[in-house]
Design a protein around this motif. Structure first.
Motif, short mmCIF file in Angstrom:
data_model
loop_
_atom_site.label_atom_id
_atom_site.label_comp_id
_atom_site.label_asym_id
_atom_site.label_seq_id
_atom_site.Cartn_x
_atom_site.Cartn_y
_atom_site.Cartn_z
N ALA A 367 -16.93 -46.63 4.50
CA ALA A 367 -17.74 -45.40 4.58
C ALA A 367 -18.53 -45.20 3.30
O ALA A 367 -19.73 -44.85 3.34
CB ALA A 367 -16.82 -44.20 4.83
N MET A 368 -17.90 -45.42 2.14
CA MET A 368 -18.57 -45.15 0.87
C MET A 368 -19.71 -46.13 0.60
O MET A 368 -20.80 -45.73 0.17
CB MET A 368 -17.55 -45.18 -0.26
CG MET A 368 -16.56 -44.03 -0.20
SD MET A 368 -15.45 -43.97 -1.62
CE MET A 368 -14.48 -45.46 -1.36
N PHE A 369 -19.49 -47.42 0.84
CA PHE A 369 -20.54 -48.40 0.57
C PHE A 369 -21.71 -48.22 1.53
O PHE A 369 -22.87 -48.35 1.14
CB PHE A 369 -19.97 -49.81 0.68
CG PHE A 369 -18.94 -50.14 -0.38
CD1 PHE A 369 -18.80 -49.35 -1.50
CD2 PHE A 369 -18.10 -51.22 -0.24
CE1 PHE A 369 -17.86 -49.64 -2.47
CE2 PHE A 369 -17.16 -51.53 -1.21
CZ PHE A 369 -17.03 -50.73 -2.32
N ALA A 370 -21.40 -47.95 2.79
CA ALA A 370 -22.48 -47.73 3.76
C ALA A 370 -23.30 -46.50 3.37
O ALA A 370 -24.52 -46.47 3.57
CB ALA A 370 -21.91 -47.57 5.16
N THR A 371 -22.64 -45.49 2.79
CA THR A 371 -23.34 -44.30 2.35
C THR A 371 -24.33 -44.61 1.23
O THR A 371 -25.43 -44.05 1.17
CB THR A 371 -22.34 -43.23 1.88
OG1 THR A 371 -21.47 -42.92 2.96
CG2 THR A 371 -23.05 -41.96 1.44
N VAL A 372 -23.95 -45.53 0.34
CA VAL A 372 -24.88 -45.95 -0.71
C VAL A 372 -26.13 -46.57 -0.08
O VAL A 372 -27.27 -46.29 -0.50
CB VAL A 372 -24.21 -46.96 -1.66
CG1 VAL A 372 -25.22 -47.49 -2.68
CG2 VAL A 372 -23.03 -46.32 -2.38
N ALA A 373 -25.94 -47.40 0.94
CA ALA A 373 -27.07 -48.02 1.62
C ALA A 373 -27.97 -46.96 2.25
O ALA A 373 -29.21 -47.07 2.22
CB ALA A 373 -26.58 -49.00 2.68
N VAL A 374 -27.35 -45.92 2.81
CA VAL A 374 -28.14 -44.84 3.42
C VAL A 374 -28.99 -44.13 2.36
O VAL A 374 -30.15 -43.78 2.62
CB VAL A 374 -27.20 -43.83 4.13
CG1 VAL A 374 -27.97 -42.58 4.56
CG2 VAL A 374 -26.55 -44.49 5.34
N VAL A 375 -28.44 -43.93 1.17
CA VAL A 375 -29.22 -43.33 0.09
C VAL A 375 -30.44 -44.20 -0.22
O VAL A 375 -31.55 -43.70 -0.45
CB VAL A 375 -28.35 -43.14 -1.17
CG1 VAL A 375 -29.20 -42.67 -2.35
CG2 VAL A 375 -27.24 -42.14 -0.91
N GLY A 376 -30.24 -45.52 -0.22
CA GLY A 376 -31.36 -46.43 -0.44
C GLY A 376 -32.41 -46.31 0.64
O GLY A 376 -33.63 -46.30 0.36
N ILE A 377 -31.97 -46.19 1.87
CA ILE A 377 -32.91 -46.03 2.99
C ILE A 377 -33.68 -44.72 2.85
O ILE A 377 -34.89 -44.66 3.10
CB ILE A 377 -32.16 -46.09 4.33
CG1 ILE A 377 -31.58 -47.50 4.54
CG2 ILE A 377 -33.07 -45.71 5.49
CD1 ILE A 377 -30.61 -47.61 5.69
N GLN A 378 -32.98 -43.67 2.43
CA GLN A 378 -33.67 -42.39 2.20
C GLN A 378 -34.75 -42.54 1.13
O GLN A 378 -35.84 -41.97 1.25
CB GLN A 378 -32.66 -41.33 1.77
CG GLN A 378 -31.75 -40.86 2.89
CD GLN A 378 -30.71 -39.86 2.40
OE1 GLN A 378 -30.18 -39.98 1.31
NE2 GLN A 378 -30.44 -38.86 3.21
N THR A 379 -34.45 -43.29 0.08
CA THR A 379 -35.44 -43.51 -0.97
C THR A 379 -36.63 -44.29 -0.42
O THR A 379 -37.79 -44.01 -0.77
CB THR A 379 -34.81 -44.28 -2.14
OG1 THR A 379 -33.67 -43.57 -2.62
CG2 THR A 379 -35.80 -44.46 -3.28
N LEU A 380 -36.37 -45.27 0.43
CA LEU A 380 -37.45 -46.08 1.00
C LEU A 380 -38.37 -45.30 1.92
O LEU A 380 -39.49 -45.73 2.19
CB LEU A 380 -36.86 -47.29 1.74
CG LEU A 380 -36.24 -48.38 0.87
CD1 LEU A 380 -35.57 -49.44 1.73
CD2 LEU A 380 -37.30 -49.03 -0.02
#
Length: 645
Positions: A367-380
């Motif tokens: 859950a935590m690592f996938a959330t980091v990826a989501v933050v990256g997608i939000q930035t993109l």
């Protein structure tokens, strides 16, 4: 009545990052961070000790020293002093990037404690080097636009998922067993429990979902005989690390150069983590912030070399936890630092935490690592993907990162000096994103992306900047019903740095117009569902707008109902009902929102109509770009003028 003094103004309210929570909450939230971080914190000394031939007693001392120094490093980064520490909820841990180089240094020096003291010599010097270059490295922040930071953050999250998956399958090494039903049950059960807690509960309970998932998962595993705490009885109550416990450091030029390269790479990862955390806590990251974060890395690394630990960086695991819990206070991380110092001094306490089964920890980590990826997608989402160069940057860096992550043995195909780069998907992907951004956006002259025209007659950004006023108006006049005043005002903002800059120029011009100009524009839009629009050519801009939701082919009943609404609206406000149809999901939603807007005041409705006009112009701009870019044309769900800037 006199105005309130400046000192009492709302501007003095604390940012959530600086909020000091009650001690009980600090302790609980901090302990949650420690549990999420623990496995990653101790894995580096475990791997290093096994590779260079240290004894079990020496390994225990390394783990204690690691936890103790992690606590100090986290407090420095989160609380800060002078120009050291970014003052964000960033927890520090030993960087995985340093594992392979440190093993190579240790073995080259003969292994054991002889190799260890050479490693510490390199760690100390590289930490000082990082501290000194921090302000210079931070000046490179212009090379970290959203296309780079978004790519790096996404890569960090996705590249760490296999680590979580390995834990979920029993842990890397001989305990790895992907086919075990029990491992699957513990991992998925822990993840499901975290999701359920966040769905069912609000407030405090939701913020400690990860902690509850880990505790309950561990208790279930203990009851079933799959969690063991035998090491608690054999561990000492107190274990204090002392400076240079393994001997005075030795300095090797080759080892120092190797570790400096590690720290330069780590600086890139730290920069990505700082930007990710800034996104989460909604705080703008400046060049000074990057400099303070890197100084903290350098100071913590130097302290690590003195106190028998290793190079430090921000831990992405805990970036994801901040996003999941939505607890933004940096003092929570400081509390976690205090807890780690205590664990470093009390081996028994650390042994209890170490008893968490790998599958339980892996389920939470997913859950935590996938959330980091989501933050990256939000930035993109802030990236201008109408510019094909940005598509290439993200696709290439992400592709190479996943290549190395999925096939880690690829590193063996390159010379030893390059293995530090090809040995990590995060490292390779991050460097690729930075280099490609520099090549495409900073090196040499470029024509820029196509922004208008047709495939046979493209108009590119440099040509837009060189246009005469007449040609500029002719090219973009259709965005605003053919009226010229908006486009003419936008023309004065040349030169445009990118298509996002061009979009903002149209926005600024629209909202800066005089009341008479804006009234003329609002009156120029056709009524929704008008027969004149339905019978227009398919390339007519209004036909494109309204046909997206079928307003050009309504049956008689729906047409009459819409006509009744638009007639009443124009009678009340004096201009047609303007609504960005492509932002609505159904004809019923168009009717519902239109009737609701009849209740607005004239001033409020005028402002709402201008916003809708800007959104319509955004979609029309997307249509222009789609005609010039086959990659963009293949995508669906184009954004608006407002959402893409």
């Amino acid at each position: 009545m006199s105005a309130p003094p400046v000192d009492s103004a709302p501007a003095r309210l604390r940012h959530p990052v600086d909020e000091v929570l009650p001690v009980p909450k600090l302790a609980i939230y901090g302990f949650q961070h420690v549990l999420a971080f623990y496995a990653g914190a101790v894995i580096v000394p475990i791997l290093l000790a096994g590779a260079i031939g240290l004894t079990t007693e020496q390994l225990i001392h390394l783990i204690n020293a690691d936890l103790f120094t992690c606590g100090i490093a986290s407090i420095i980064q989160s609380i800060g002093f002078w120009k050291v520490g970014v003052r964000l909820p960033l927890l520090q841990g030993v960087t995985f990037t340093a594992v392979s180089p440190m093993i190579a240094i240790g073995l080259a020096a003969g292994g054991g404690t002889e190799g260890l003291v050479v490693i510490y010599g390199a760690v100390i010097v590289s930490g000082l080097f990082t501290f000194l270059i921090a302000p210079y490295f931070s000046r490179l922040i212009r090379f970290f636009p959203p296309v780079v930071t978004g790519s790096v953050i996404t890569i960090i999250g996705i590249a760490l998922l296999p680590v979580a998956a390995a834990d979920a399958a029993g842990g890397a090494g001989p305990t790895l067993n992907p086919s075990s039903g029990r491992n699957l049950a513990y991992a998925v059960g822990t993840l499901a429990l975290i999701v359920v807690i966040q769905r069912v509960f609000r407030g405090f309970m939701a913020t400690v979902a990860v902690l509850l998932g880990l505790v309950i998962g561990t208790l279930v595993a203990w009851v079933l005989g799959d969690a063991h705490f035998d090491n608690v009885a054999t561990s000492n109550w107190v274990g204090v690390t002392t400076p240079f416990y393994f001997g005075w450091p030795k300095f090797s030029v080759a080892a120092i150069i190797s570790m400096i390269v590690v720290m330069l790479i780590t600086a890139v990862e730290t920069t990505g983590d700082v930007f990710a955390t800034g996104e989460i806590v909604e705080k703008r990251i400046t060049r000074d912030d990057i400099g303070r974060a890197l100084r903290a890395d350098g100071l913590a690394t130097t302290i690590g070399g003195i106190l028998n630990s290793f190079p430090y960086t921000c831990f992405a695991e805990n970036v994801g936890l901040v996003r999941l819990t939505r607890i933004k206070s940096r003092y929570v991380v400081a509390a976690a630092g205090v807890i780690m110092i205590i664990l470093g001094l009390i081996p028994k306490a650390g042994a209890i935490v170490a008893g968490i089964p790998h599958p339980v920890l892996g389920g939470a980590a997913l859950a935590m690592f996938a959330t980091v990826a989501v933050v990256g997608i939000q930035t993109l989402t802030r990236v201008d993907f109408h510019d094909h160069r940005n598509v290439v940057i993200v696709a290439t860096s992400l592709g190479l990162a996943m290549y190395v992550t999925a096939q880690p043995d690829i590193a063996k195909a390159v010379p030893s000096w390059a293995q530090i780069i090809f040995g990590s998907g995060i490292t390779l992907g991050s460097i690729t994103a930075i280099v490609l951004n520099a090549v495409f956006h900073h090196v040499g002259a470029h024509r820029g992306p196509a922004v208008a025209g047709s495939p046979g007659a493209l108009i590119r950004l440099d040509e837009v900047n060189a246009m005469s006023r007449e040609r500029f108006v002719d090219t973009f006049g259709s965005l605003f019903q053919g009226l010229t005043w908006v486009v003419e005002a936008a023309y004065e903002h040349r030169p445009f740095d990118d298509t996002g800059d061009l979009r903002r120029a149209f926005q600024d011009a629209l909202f800066a117009g005089t009341r008479e100009e804006q009234s003329a524009l609002l009156s120029s839009y056709p009524q929704l569902g008008a027969t004149s629009v339905a019978t227009a050519q398919p390339d007519d801009v209004s036909f494109r707008d309204q046909s997206a939701l079928g307003l050009t082919r309504l049956d008689e009943k729906d047409h009459d109902e819409l006509a009744d609404l638009t007639t009443r609206y124009e009678e009340r406000f004096g201009f047609p009902l303007i609504l960005s149809v492509r932002d609505r999901d159904s004809f019923a939603q168009v009717l519902r929102q239109g009737w609701a807007r009849l209740e607005n005041s004239p001033a409020q409705e005028r402002a709402a109509a201008l916003v809708e006009a800007a959104r319509i112009a955004g979609y029309r701009f997307d249509d222009l770009v789609a005609d010039t870019n086959p990659v963009h044309a293949a995508r669906s769900g184009m954004g608006t003028l407002g959402s893409q800037t």
